[in-house]
Design a protein around this motif. Structure first.
Motif, PDB file in Angstrom:
ATOM      1  N   LYS A 212       0.650  -1.281  -0.216  1.00 43.45           N
ATOM      2  CA  LYS A 212       0.111  -0.086   0.033  1.00 43.45           C
ATOM      3  C   LYS A 212       0.907   1.159   0.052  1.00 43.45           C
ATOM      4  CE  LYS A 212      -2.963   3.314   1.609  1.00 43.45           C
ATOM      5  NZ  LYS A 212      -2.712   4.552   2.424  1.00 43.45           N
ATOM      6  N   GLU A 215       2.568   1.737  -3.451  1.00 48.30           N
ATOM      7  CA  GLU A 215       1.182   2.094  -4.240  1.00 48.30           C
ATOM      8  C   GLU A 215       1.092   3.705  -4.160  1.00 48.30           C
ATOM      9  OE1 GLU A 215      -3.150   1.067  -5.979  1.00 48.30           O
ATOM     10  OE2 GLU A 215      -2.448   0.266  -4.181  1.00 48.30           O
ATOM     11  N   PRO A 220       4.167   1.098  -9.019  1.00 44.83           N
ATOM     12  CA  PRO A 220       3.292   0.037  -9.042  1.00 44.83           C
ATOM     13  C   PRO A 220       4.146  -1.491  -8.913  1.00 44.83           C
ATOM     14  CG  PRO A 220       3.382   1.274 -11.028  1.00 44.83           C
ATOM     15  CD  PRO A 220       4.172   1.914 -10.101  1.00 44.83           C
ATOM     16  N   ALA A 223       4.784  -2.008  -5.555  1.00 43.76           N
ATOM     17  CA  ALA A 223       3.720  -2.300  -4.909  1.00 43.76           C
ATOM     18  C   ALA A 223       3.248  -3.701  -5.252  1.00 43.76           C
ATOM     19  CB  ALA A 223       2.751  -1.225  -5.158  1.00 43.76           C
ATOM     20  N   TYR A 227       2.464  -6.871  -2.497  1.00 45.25           N
ATOM     21  CA  TYR A 227       1.041  -7.386  -2.442  1.00 45.25           C
ATOM     22  C   TYR A 227       1.124  -8.939  -2.757  1.00 45.25           C
ATOM     23  CZ  TYR A 227      -1.281  -2.745  -2.588  1.00 45.25           C
ATOM     24  OH  TYR A 227      -1.538  -1.380  -2.233  1.00 45.25           O
ATOM     25  N   LYS A 394      -5.675  -6.827  -3.536  1.00 41.14           N
ATOM     26  CA  LYS A 394      -4.586  -5.934  -2.900  1.00 41.14           C
ATOM     27  C   LYS A 394      -4.905  -5.696  -1.521  1.00 41.14           C
ATOM     28  CE  LYS A 394      -6.131  -1.531  -4.416  1.00 41.14           C
ATOM     29  NZ  LYS A 394      -5.512  -0.225  -5.060  1.00 41.14           N
ATOM     30  N   SER A 492      -7.682   1.672 -12.671  1.00 37.88           N
ATOM     31  CA  SER A 492      -6.479   1.503 -11.950  1.00 37.88           C
ATOM     32  C   SER A 492      -5.614   0.293 -12.322  1.00 37.88           C
ATOM     33  CB  SER A 492      -6.453   1.790 -10.355  1.00 37.88           C
ATOM     34  OG  SER A 492      -7.466   0.576  -9.969  1.00 37.88           O
ATOM     35  N   HIS A 495      -2.205   0.396 -14.464  1.00 38.55           N
ATOM     36  CA  HIS A 495      -0.853   0.570 -13.955  1.00 38.55           C
ATOM     37  C   HIS A 495      -0.117  -0.910 -13.529  1.00 38.55           C
ATOM     38  CE1 HIS A 495      -1.416   4.668 -13.554  1.00 38.55           C
ATOM     39  NE2 HIS A 495      -2.757   4.408 -12.957  1.00 38.55           N
ATOM     40  N   TYR A 496      -0.876  -1.961 -13.471  1.00 41.56           N
ATOM     41  CA  TYR A 496      -0.630  -3.217 -13.009  1.00 41.56           C
ATOM     42  C   TYR A 496      -0.549  -4.458 -14.181  1.00 41.56           C
ATOM     43  CZ  TYR A 496      -0.365  -0.648  -8.465  1.00 41.56           C
ATOM     44  OH  TYR A 496      -0.293   0.228  -7.555  1.00 41.56           O
TER      45      TYR A 496
END
Length: 510
Positions: A212, A215, A220, A223, A227, A394, A492, A495-496
């Motif tokens: 978190k 992020e 990312p 992050a 996660y 996440k 969102s 980004h991942y």
């Protein structure tokens, strides 16, 4: 834990229980053996037996604040929320000074939505024992629920100073605010992960906290790595079958069919409940906060009462649905079920004309809800499954949503949920109010206006200022919903994307 370890633990608990029973037989006016006996029943998960013992204990020693507090807690664990609240409130009215009693009042009050009482009881406990880190932790959690985030962070800091291995305090502290380059805990979390060693539960919490913070700081890849480490660590230690959940949903669709619906007699005609259902992390808390600002609606939070009412009518000890319960639940009298549900909620529903019940998993009960409460509203909030899937991955839940720690299992669960919702729409045309999260954040006045129209309510402009409410929030979105609407959560997943291929494969997207 292996089978031998579990058996050994149970043997020790039973031995302690037998010793407590012998001591009580010799002298029933001693508090210690009663406390041990009750705690043994709780440890065995036999909550109805814990209640029976707590009632006997308080009858033998009526002046014991500690035993009264234990009785309230046992009622809570046995899912008798109204009685748990009644015992806690009665105990609080006597201005208790016992630490155990105050702690149990706080825990019960939090669980039944009495957050002012929780804060007051835990605050009094901390006044009596100001250096106790567990009391500091409990009060910090109560303050977080009530939106007092700065005070909560100070208490979590104190807990960590006193107990550097109180891993949950690290996780909760991280979640209180958006971390910034000049105010974050990256180095502290890295050091804590090194100290966690073989404590996989602690390491899991620390990795989610690190994810978190990474992020928040716009990294990312780092992050996701955190996660992913936390999720994989937890999943390795879980006994869970995604196929069992999928079969449950398939079985529900087979049993609750048009023929079942035609056979249903009239249910309870009261229009009070507004069920908000869907996947977790799809905007249900935001929608409830907005609707709860309406002058006619009380936001009652996540109530387990509908599933519990089904289980109680079936005389089933577990509120979690099982495949073998589905056929039996289809035979329940809808009027009796609707009335029992409303009666069980009465202590939580406030004095307004309507109330929201926003337990997302109630989507599996949509058919029963429609039959038992034909005038209740069922609002289904949904979100781009790629965003919903990553938001699930996440999030570290407490004893819920075991499918959410593996990307493929998340994708399979989402497809099962989508298929069941399609079934409900076919079975109950026009009965379910669909709300797209993306549309809600883009045009809240239009979307809310339509929801209220379908609920036979006028639009209330205060709903657009929901973030000014001081009402408590206990879900994973407790901090986010105290802010004005923002769109940063829409898409969102992009980004991942490089990390989410297993999820996309199961969803059939990219």
């Amino acid at each position: 834990m292996n089978e031998f370890a579990r058996a050994s633990d149970l043997a020790r608990i039973v031995q302690a229980q037998q010793a407590a029973e012998r001591d009580i037989a010799q002298d029933a006016r001693r508090e210690e053996p009663w406390t041990l006996l009750i705690e043994c029943w709780l440890a065995r998960g036999l909550f109805h037996k814990a209640v029976e013992s707590a009632l006997a204990a308080t009858a033998s020693i009526p002046a014991s604040q500690a035993l009264q507090g234990l009785l309230a807690y046992c009622r809570l664990m046995d899912h008798d929320y109204a009685q748990a609240q009644a015992v806690a409130e009665r105990l609080w009215s006597g201005r208790p000074t016992d630490l155990s009693a105050l702690t149990h009042i706080g825990l019960v009050a939090t669980a039944v939505g009495q957050h002012d009482l929780s804060r007051a009881a835990l605050g009094r406990a901390l006044e009596l024992h100001p250096e106790d880190p567990q009391l500091q932790f409990n009060l910090a959690t109560a303050l977080r629920n009530c939106g007092e985030l700065v005070a909560a962070e100070r208490l979590y800091d104190s807990v960590i100073r006193c107990q550097p291995k109180h891993w949950e305090a690290y996780k909760n502290r991280t979640d209180l605010r958006r971390q910034t380059p000049d105010r974050n805990h990256l180095s502290e979390l890295a050091a804590a992960i090194g100290r966690a060693g073989s404590d996989w539960r602690g390491a899991t919490m620390l990795h989610y906290a690190l994810g978190k913070e990474r992020e928040d700081l716009g990294d990312p890849d780092a992050a996701f790595a955190a996660y992913d480490t936390g999720a994989k660590l937890l999943r390795r230690h879980m006994q869970y079958s995604i196929e069992a959940d999928l079969e449950l949903m398939r079985r529900i669709a087979r049993v609750f069919d048009p023929e079942w619906l035609r056979r249903q007699p009239a249910g309870c005609q009261k229009p009070e409940p507004i069920f908000i259902v869907g996947l977790p992390r799809s905007g249900s808390t935001l929608l409830e906060r907005m609707m709860g600002a309406h002058e006619a609606i009380h936001a009652a939070g996540e109530l387990h009462n509908f599933g519990l009412s089904v289980a109680r009518l079936l005389q089933h000890p577990d509120r979690r649905p099982h495949v073998d319960m589905i056929g039996a639940s289809a035979q329940l009298d809808p009027l009796q079920l609707g009335e029992r549900y409303l009666a069980s909620c009465r202590h939580r529903t406030g004095s307004r004309a309507r109330f929201t019940d926003k337990l997302p998993g109630n989507f599996i009960h949509a058919g029963l809800i429609a039959a038992a409460l034909p005038r209740a509203a069922i609002v289904h909030i949904h979100r781009d499954p790629r965003d919903a899937g990553f938001a699930l991955y996440k999030t570290l839940f407490k004893q819920a949503y075991p499918f959410s720690y593996d990307l493929r299992e998340i994708g399979r669960y989402i497809r099962g949920y989508q298929q069941l919702m399609e079934h409900w729409h076919r079975l109950l045309p026009g009965r379910i109010i669909d709300v797209a999260y993306e549309e809600l954040v883009d045009d809240p006045e239009r979307v809310l206006g339509e929801v209220f129209r379908r609920c036979h309510l006028a639009f209330d402009p205060r709903c657009l200022s929901f973030f000014q409410s001081t009402e408590a929030v206990t879900t994973a979105s407790a901090v986010q919903v105290r802010q004005p609407i923002y769109r940063s959560s829409v898409e969102s997943w992009r980004h991942y994307a490089r990390h989410l291929a297993p999820l996309f494969d199961e969803l059939g997207t990219q």
